[in-house]
Write a protein that holds these residues in place. Structure first.
Motif, PDB file in Angstrom:
ATOM      1  N   LEU A  24      -7.685  -2.575   8.677  1.00 23.01           N
ATOM      2  CA  LEU A  24      -7.084  -3.510   7.729  1.00 23.01           C
ATOM      3  C   LEU A  24      -5.637  -3.804   8.085  1.00 23.01           C
ATOM      4  O   LEU A  24      -5.151  -4.913   7.897  1.00 23.01           O
ATOM      5  CB  LEU A  24      -7.160  -2.916   6.314  1.00 23.01           C
ATOM      6  CG  LEU A  24      -6.523  -3.728   5.181  1.00 23.01           C
ATOM      7  CD1 LEU A  24      -7.214  -5.086   5.038  1.00 23.01           C
ATOM      8  CD2 LEU A  24      -6.599  -2.956   3.873  1.00 23.01           C
ATOM      9  N   ARG A  31      -7.357  -4.954  -1.875  1.00 18.83           N
ATOM     10  CA  ARG A  31      -8.796  -4.697  -1.766  1.00 18.83           C
ATOM     11  C   ARG A  31      -9.568  -5.980  -1.523  1.00 18.83           C
ATOM     12  O   ARG A  31     -10.541  -6.010  -0.748  1.00 18.83           O
ATOM     13  CB  ARG A  31      -9.301  -4.029  -3.051  1.00 18.83           C
ATOM     14  CG  ARG A  31     -10.756  -3.581  -2.985  1.00 18.83           C
ATOM     15  CD  ARG A  31     -11.308  -3.253  -4.349  1.00 18.83           C
ATOM     16  NE  ARG A  31     -11.355  -4.440  -5.210  1.00 18.83           N
ATOM     17  CZ  ARG A  31     -11.768  -4.447  -6.463  1.00 18.83           C
ATOM     18  NH1 ARG A  31     -12.156  -3.319  -7.026  1.00 18.83           N
ATOM     19  NH2 ARG A  31     -11.777  -5.549  -7.169  1.00 18.83           N
ATOM     20  N   GLU A  87     -13.518  -2.097  11.062  1.00 19.10           N
ATOM     21  CA  GLU A  87     -12.406  -3.002  11.363  1.00 19.10           C
ATOM     22  C   GLU A  87     -11.142  -2.557  10.625  1.00 19.10           C
ATOM     23  O   GLU A  87     -11.152  -2.376   9.411  1.00 19.10           O
ATOM     24  CB  GLU A  87     -12.778  -4.422  10.933  1.00 19.10           C
ATOM     25  CG  GLU A  87     -11.828  -5.493  11.416  1.00 19.10           C
ATOM     26  CD  GLU A  87     -12.315  -6.892  11.033  1.00 19.10           C
ATOM     27  OE1 GLU A  87     -11.607  -7.858  11.323  1.00 19.10           O
ATOM     28  OE2 GLU A  87     -13.411  -6.990  10.434  1.00 19.10           O
ATOM     29  N   VAL A 133      -8.723   3.610  -4.471  1.00 20.48           N
ATOM     30  CA  VAL A 133      -8.852   3.712  -3.024  1.00 20.48           C
ATOM     31  C   VAL A 133      -8.971   5.194  -2.708  1.00 20.48           C
ATOM     32  O   VAL A 133      -8.217   6.019  -3.227  1.00 20.48           O
ATOM     33  CB  VAL A 133      -7.652   3.076  -2.281  1.00 20.48           C
ATOM     34  CG1 VAL A 133      -6.319   3.718  -2.691  1.00 20.48           C
ATOM     35  CG2 VAL A 133      -7.846   3.177  -0.767  1.00 20.48           C
ATOM     36  N   ARG A 174     -10.105   1.622   5.338  1.00 23.20           N
ATOM     37  CA  ARG A 174     -11.022   0.559   5.734  1.00 23.20           C
ATOM     38  C   ARG A 174     -11.631  -0.056   4.478  1.00 23.20           C
ATOM     39  O   ARG A 174     -11.375   0.409   3.355  1.00 23.20           O
ATOM     40  CB  ARG A 174     -12.139   1.130   6.629  1.00 23.20           C
ATOM     41  CG  ARG A 174     -11.651   1.744   7.931  1.00 23.20           C
ATOM     42  CD  ARG A 174     -11.092   0.700   8.881  1.00 23.20           C
ATOM     43  NE  ARG A 174     -10.770   1.251  10.197  1.00 23.20           N
ATOM     44  CZ  ARG A 174      -9.583   1.747  10.538  1.00 23.20           C
ATOM     45  NH1 ARG A 174      -8.621   1.807   9.632  1.00 23.20           N
ATOM     46  NH2 ARG A 174      -9.362   2.203  11.759  1.00 23.20           N
ATOM     47  N   SER A 175     -12.473  -1.029   4.648  1.00 25.13           N
ATOM     48  CA  SER A 175     -13.106  -1.673   3.491  1.00 25.13           C
ATOM     49  C   SER A 175     -13.902  -0.672   2.665  1.00 25.13           C
ATOM     50  O   SER A 175     -13.969  -0.762   1.437  1.00 25.13           O
ATOM     51  CB  SER A 175     -14.010  -2.816   3.960  1.00 25.13           C
ATOM     52  OG  SER A 175     -15.024  -2.334   4.836  1.00 25.13           O
ATOM     53  N   THR A 176     -14.490   0.314   3.350  1.00 24.81           N
ATOM     54  CA  THR A 176     -15.308   1.310   2.659  1.00 24.81           C
ATOM     55  C   THR A 176     -14.474   2.333   1.871  1.00 24.81           C
ATOM     56  O   THR A 176     -15.028   3.152   1.146  1.00 24.81           O
ATOM     57  CB  THR A 176     -16.189   2.059   3.670  1.00 24.81           C
ATOM     58  OG1 THR A 176     -15.365   2.554   4.738  1.00 24.81           O
ATOM     59  CG2 THR A 176     -17.250   1.136   4.261  1.00 24.81           C
ATOM     60  N   SER A 177     -13.153   2.286   2.031  1.00 22.24           N
ATOM     61  CA  SER A 177     -12.285   3.214   1.311  1.00 22.24           C
ATOM     62  C   SER A 177     -12.106   2.809  -0.149  1.00 22.24           C
ATOM     63  O   SER A 177     -11.682   3.625  -0.972  1.00 22.24           O
ATOM     64  CB  SER A 177     -10.901   3.280   1.978  1.00 22.24           C
ATOM     65  OG  SER A 177     -10.986   3.669   3.331  1.00 22.24           O
ATOM     66  N   THR A 227       0.821  -1.213   0.000  1.00 24.99           N
ATOM     67  CA  THR A 227       0.000   0.000   0.000  1.00 24.99           C
ATOM     68  C   THR A 227       0.853   1.261   0.000  1.00 24.99           C
ATOM     69  O   THR A 227       0.589   2.207  -0.756  1.00 24.99           O
ATOM     70  CB  THR A 227      -0.949   0.010   1.208  1.00 24.99           C
ATOM     71  OG1 THR A 227      -1.805  -1.139   1.144  1.00 24.99           O
ATOM     72  CG2 THR A 227      -1.791   1.276   1.244  1.00 24.99           C
ATOM     73  N   CYS A 287     -10.252  -7.037   1.936  1.00 21.32           N
ATOM     74  CA  CYS A 287     -11.206  -6.225   2.704  1.00 21.32           C
ATOM     75  C   CYS A 287     -12.640  -6.716   2.588  1.00 21.32           C
ATOM     76  O   CYS A 287     -13.514  -6.243   3.313  1.00 21.32           O
ATOM     77  CB  CYS A 287     -11.161  -4.781   2.219  1.00 21.32           C
ATOM     78  SG  CYS A 287      -9.636  -3.937   2.552  1.00 21.32           S
ATOM     79  N   LYS A 290     -14.412  -7.718   5.740  1.00 14.83           N
ATOM     80  CA  LYS A 290     -14.149  -6.910   6.929  1.00 14.83           C
ATOM     81  C   LYS A 290     -15.260  -5.886   7.148  1.00 14.83           C
ATOM     82  O   LYS A 290     -15.792  -5.322   6.197  1.00 14.83           O
ATOM     83  CB  LYS A 290     -12.795  -6.195   6.813  1.00 14.83           C
ATOM     84  CG  LYS A 290     -11.598  -7.128   7.036  1.00 14.83           C
ATOM     85  CD  LYS A 290     -10.305  -6.345   7.052  1.00 14.83           C
ATOM     86  CE  LYS A 290      -9.139  -7.234   7.431  1.00 14.83           C
ATOM     87  NZ  LYS A 290      -9.137  -7.579   8.856  1.00 14.83           N
TER      88      LYS A 290
END
Length: 218
Positions: free
Chosen positions: A123, A111, A121, A84, A75-78, A60, A114, A117
């Motif tokens: 990463l 990704r 939560e 990202v 996060r997963s929502t990113s 990353t 994630c 997740k």
């Protein structure tokens, strides 16, 4: 960072106390140190063999150029389908701005980790499986970076040694080498002022010589 945390805690437990502002040291963006493409690949392969749980951390940092504290907020929502989204609070205005960084093939793999997740939560975890804070992340990742550079025969001591922030420089160098201009880099690195981006010019192999040498006049 420790001093600021202690002062903020004191302000929290003592309602009448206001913690003084502590100026954080500036990161040295003028360091002309970075991995080239071959070195970055070799280092990531070494990490995957020796410290597999930190593969996503280094991938990353190298493949997105995010700051360490920004990485820890991912996060997963990113993640979108092919980007990202990094959010940053602008110090002067207090507003939150975001930038979308395209995903490399390796970041598509990150990704994928994630998917299951929860949004809350983290990463990026520590060796013990707990959440990383910036101080622990800096210490841990610099230790692994030093060990990896030593194993690969790269500078690992003194001022010439790679540090975590130099992975951001690596991203800038590789992206510029691939054809990104200074405006692209400003956006991808999240710099408020292009003069910040210009400090990275030492990492960018100028294409000016190639352009000028290929000019033909009638």
């Amino acid at each position: 960072g420790v001093v600021r945390a202690v002062l903020n805690y004191a302000a929290k437990v003592n309602q009448g106390y206001t913690a003084p502002h502590v100026e954080m040291p500036k990161v040295n963006d003028a360091r002309d140190i970075h991995f080239d493409e071959g070195q970055a690949t070799a280092f990531l392969n070494w990490v995957r063999d020796e410290y597999p749980m930190f593969d996503i951390h280094f991938t990353t940092l190298i493949d997105t150029g995010v700051r360490l504290n920004e990485m820890l907020t991912i996060r997963s929502t990113s993640f979108g389908d092919d980007v990202v989204r990094i959010r940053k609070r602008v110090a002067l205005s207090g507003k939150t701005v975001s930038r979308d960084i395209p995903l490399t093939p390796d970041m598509l793999r990150v990704r994928g980790l994630c998917v299951n997740k929860k949004a809350t939560e983290p990463l990026f975890l520590s060796l013990t499986g707990g959440a990383l804070n910036a101080m622990l992340a800096t210490k841990t990742l610099n230790k692994i970076l030093k060990e990896g550079c030593k194993a690969l025969g790269l500078p690992h001591e003194g001022d010439a040694a790679m540090r975590v922030h130099d992975l951001r420089h690596t991203f800038a160098y590789l992206t510029a080498k691939a054809g990104a201009d200074i405006g692209d880099l400003q956006y991808l690195l999240g710099h408020e002022d292009i003069s910040q981006t210009m400090r990275y010019r030492g990492f960018i192999q100028s294409r000016a010589r190639t352009f000028v040498s290929s000019m033909r006049c009638a």
